[in-house]
Write an enzyme that holds these catalytic residues in place. Structure first.
Site, short mmCIF file in Angstrom:
data_model
loop_
_atom_site.label_atom_id
_atom_site.label_comp_id
_atom_site.label_asym_id
_atom_site.label_seq_id
_atom_site.Cartn_x
_atom_site.Cartn_y
_atom_site.Cartn_z
CG ASP A 168 39.44 33.03 38.23
OD1 ASP A 168 38.22 32.05 38.86
OD2 ASP A 168 39.34 33.86 39.17
CG ASN A 206 43.47 28.03 48.44
OD1 ASN A 206 43.00 28.13 49.53
ND2 ASN A 206 43.28 27.52 47.68
CB CYS A 263 38.11 28.07 41.84
SG CYS A 263 36.29 29.61 42.08
NE ARG A 264 41.53 30.26 38.48
CZ ARG A 264 43.00 30.92 38.22
NH1 ARG A 264 42.98 30.70 37.33
NH2 ARG A 264 42.62 32.13 39.29
CB SER A 265 44.25 26.08 43.84
OG SER A 265 43.84 27.13 44.95
CB CYS A 287 43.79 29.64 41.92
SG CYS A 287 43.09 29.43 43.50
#
Length: 157
Positions: free
Chosen positions: A125, A12, A14-16, A9
């Site tokens: 995001d 690095n 939150c999402r990934s 993402c």
């Protein structure tokens, strides 16, 4: 031989990393945990060394996942040699990865493996929003992780 996956993402945090934790658990639940390494990184470097966003970590913990060990990293061109599969969380990061990828290396969207997702679907995001955005991300990565795990199982068997 270990199959290696990197989820990417922007920063690095939150999402990934949420996807990393969920995919790792999904693979373990399917008996593939000892044959697959799952990591994550960001295309940007401003959070390198930072822990996961506290909101992301809280949502994961409330759903039985452990992301406490995560530290942000930045994906660089030379990393493509390390991984069998590189998946981006959104189209912007997909474009960033494709821009630096060596010729012939394929990068895909993480949700491309989710049979419930439309073509080109992204993991949004949640950084600038509230709790509901992190809950949505968790639901999306749980769903996509099933498809990614199936893909990996087909690749290594």
């Amino acid at each position: 031989m270990t199959y290696r996956v990197c989820l990417v993402c922007m920063g690095n945090i939150c999402r990934s990393p949420m996807a990393e934790v969920v995919l790792r658990q999904t693979l373990t639940d399917r008996g593939l945990g000892d044959r697959v390494t799952v990591e994550s990184a960001g295309t940007g470097g401003w959070h390198v060394g930072d822990p996961m966003d506290e909101r992301a970590l809280t949502i994961l913990e409330q759903h039985g996942y452990d992301g406490a060990a995560h530290r942000a990293r930045q994906f660089t061109r030379d990393w493509f040699d390390r991984y069998d599969l590189v998946l981006a969380m959104d189209r912007d990061n997909l474009a960033n990865l494709r821009r630096i990828a060596p010729s012939g290396v394929e990068v895909q969207l993480f949700r491309a493996f989710d049979p419930a997702a439309e073509e080109g679907a992204e993991v949004p995001d949640p950084y600038y929003g509230g709790r509901e955005g992190f809950e949505e991300v968790l639901a999306l990565v749980e769903s996509a992780s099933e498809g990614v795990a199936k893909h990996i199982a087909d690749e290594i068997d």
